[in-house]
Structures are given as C-alpha cells and as structure tokens.
Design an enzyme around this catalytic site. Structure first.
Site, PDB file in Angstrom:
ATOM      1  N   LYS A   1       2.248  -9.394   1.422  1.00  0.00           N
ATOM      2  CA  LYS A   1       1.327  -9.219   0.300  1.00  0.00           C
ATOM      3  C   LYS A   1       1.929  -9.858  -0.948  1.00  0.00           C
ATOM      4  CE  LYS A   1      -1.320  -5.683  -2.195  1.00  0.00           C
ATOM      5  NZ  LYS A   1      -2.509  -6.574  -2.269  1.00  0.00           N
TER       6      LYS A   1
ATOM      7  N   HIS B   1       2.378  -1.451   1.780  1.00  0.00           N
ATOM      8  CA  HIS B   1       1.721  -2.621   2.374  1.00  0.00           C
ATOM      9  C   HIS B   1       2.689  -3.464   3.200  1.00  0.00           C
ATOM     10  CE1 HIS B   1      -1.511  -1.745  -0.524  1.00  0.00           C
ATOM     11  NE2 HIS B   1      -2.276  -2.474   0.253  1.00  0.00           N
TER      12      HIS B   1
END
Ligand SMILES: NC(=O)C1=CN([C@@H]2O[C@H](COP(=O)(O)OP(=O)(O)OC[C@H]3O[C@@H](n4cnc5c(N)ncnc54)[C@H](O)[C@@H]3O)[C@@H](O)[C@H]2O)C=CC1
Ligand SMILES: O=C(O)C1=N[C@H](C(=O)O)C[C@H](O)C1
Length: 257
Positions: free
Chosen positions: A148, A144
């Site tokens: 995040k 990711h």
C-alpha cells in the site's frame, strides 16, 4: 452517453476501468465482466491514454489508480461527460471542493467517491461514528498489505473525521492523553485530534479496529477484508447508481439506505 433518454435500458451498461492492471483494477474488471447488466468496454492502465474510454463510449468509468493521478483522471472524465466511480484514496476536503467545481459545469454527470467499498467497512464506520459520543477515549488502528502506497488509509482518515465530528457535536473535549512521545511517532498520527496507527504486514489485505474506552470498559469495532472480492458488491452498486445521482456523492452510505 450520459443522457438517460439516449440509452436503451435493455442494453448493458458500458463500463471502463482505470488502473485495470492493478490489484483492485483486475478484480473490478472480473466483476464487471461477470455482471449480466454490464459490459467491460475499456481496460486502461498507465501509458494507455484515457481516450480509450471515450472511444469505447463508456458510460461509467471506475478509477482505482493512485492519489497523484486520480484528480487528472476525474477532471478528464467529467469534461467528457462520463460518470465516475472512484475508490482511489487521497481525497481531502480541498480536492472534493475542486471536483464539485468541475461538476457544476457538467450538471448531468455523477461521481461517487468512496474511501471503502466494503459493505462491512461502511457499517464499521457508521457504528464507530454512533459510538463516538459515549466514550472519552478512542484510537484507530488500521492494518494493510505492505505494498500500500499511502498511510494512514483513506478509511482510517474518513473514520477519524466522522468520529471527531460526532465528538464535537456531543460537546466532548480532547481525548485524554498525558503521554510524552519519547520516540516521535510512538503515539501514531493525529487526524482532527484522533490518534491513528498504521500497521503494514505481509499476509494482511485491509483491516481496521476502532478502540473506544471509558470508565471500566472498552468497546472494539473491527472490520476485516480478507480478499479484494469484498469490495466488489459495493463497486457494482455504485456503478449501477451513479448515472442517476448527478453531482458528487461521498461514501457509499446514501446508496445503502
Ligand atoms: N475504496 C476502496 O474500497 C479501496 C480503495 N483502494 C485504493 O485504490 C487505489 C489502488 O489500489 P491498488 O489496486 O491496491 O493499487 P495498485 O498499485 O495495485 O494499482 C494501481 C494501478 O493504477 C495504475 N495507474 C497509475 N497511473 C495511472 C494512470 N494515469 N492511468 C491509468 N492507470 C494508472 C498503475 O499502473 C496500477 O496498475 C489506492 O489508492 C488504494 O488505497 C484499494 C482497495 C479498496
Ligand atoms: O490500499 C488498499 O488496499 C485499501 N485502500 C483503501 C484505504 O486506504 O482505506 C480501502 C481499503 O482499506 C483497502
């Protein structure tokens, strides 16, 4: 306005967005605004106050906020009789049970909570659960963007649980692994006996690989979201469906069948 008889089906569905200034919230506001059958009636972010959603008579609220506030938001929506579509992560079985308890007191209200609204991601999880019983080894690698907040991802956690359940049903034992961690964390985290590795790098959006292995072969199932637009068809599908699904729906799978 949750009672089907009270609404004129010719009128657009009134949608509010929580976390409206966030990465996902901005995208959801655009998608709702562009949908001919929906009207964006409330855009709410931190400090705005949830009452803007009830004041605007929202029929469905979409929540992409943070794991530490989502339960309060959801409790409030259910109390107000507003249906909710939730993409925010952090839903343990205990949290889901609390949501079921709130919904039991509001039988007409629907809530859809999905760890991933990408259609390809939902299929990736289904394919992984299907493959699980055929392979003695399995590891999940999620990747990711570095902003995040949580690790491992909700998608990886959900995938691990589904794989663990499929392995248990097939009578498979623990994943073989004789390695001793020389450095703590080198072998990743463990969810229901499945190793999960979380990678964070600038340039990534949301990606996941599930690597299976057995004698003489491996199988890799991979999904990539390159743009947050990838989540929007799933979000809109859930917004359209939630009013007709009282109670709790977890995952997008039943809406795709
Ligand atoms: N289910 C899915 O398909 C997806 C889920 N997610 C999840 O959605 C969540 C949000 O992700 P991002 O948009 O990237 O995060 P973000 O940090 O960009 O956005 C979160 C937004 O929520 C706002 N917020 C915080 N507290 C609030 C409150 N009490 N009321 C209203 N707004 C509040 C923040 O100010 C921020 O604007 C995360 O949990 C993420 O993992 C993200 C992408 C897809
Ligand atoms: O934070 C994100 O970006 C994402 N969060 C969800 C998750 O934790 O699984 C869904 C997707 O991976 C993007």
């Amino acid at each position: 306005m949750t009672d089907e008889q009270e609404r004129n089906p010719a009128e657009p569905l009134r949608v509010g967005v929580l976390g409206a200034r966030g990465r996902m919230g901005v995208e959801v506001c655009k998608a709702v605004d562009a949908a001919a059958d929906m009207e964006l009636v409330a855009m709410i972010d931190q400090g705005d106050g949830l009452f803007a959603a009830s004041d605007a008579a929202a029929e469905v609220v979409v929540d992409f906020t943070t794991p530490d506030v989502v339960m309060d938001n959801l409790h409030w929506c259910i109390d107000q009789g507003i249906n909710a579509v939730v993409g925010t992560t952090g839903f343990t079985e205990q949290r889901l049970e609390r949501v079921r308890g709130w919904l039991a007191r509001k039988p007409g209200v629907g809530v859809v909570i999905a760890p991933n609204f990408g259609i390809g991601a939902v299929l990736m999880m289904q394919f992984a659960a299907r493959a699980a019983r055929h392979f003695e080894s399995v590891e999940i690698i999620e990747q990711h963007h570095p902003r995040k907040l949580d690790a491992p991802s909700g998608t990886a956690t959900h995938t691990a649980r589904q794989i663990a359940q499929a392995r248990a049903e097939a009578g498979l034992g623990p994943v073989p692994d004789a390695t001793k961690d020389e450095v703590p964390g080198a072998r990743g985290a463990e969810i229901d006996g499945i190793r999960v590795h979380a990678v964070r790098a600038t340039g990534l959006v949301a990606h996941q690989e599930v690597l299976f292995g057995t004698t003489g072969e491996t199988l890799t199932i991979r999904h990539d979201s390159y743009d947050r637009a990838s989540f929007m068809p799933g979000v809109l599908l859930a917004v359209r469906a939630v009013r007709n699904r009282p109670g709790l729906t977890v995952g997008l799978d039943p809406l795709l069948d």
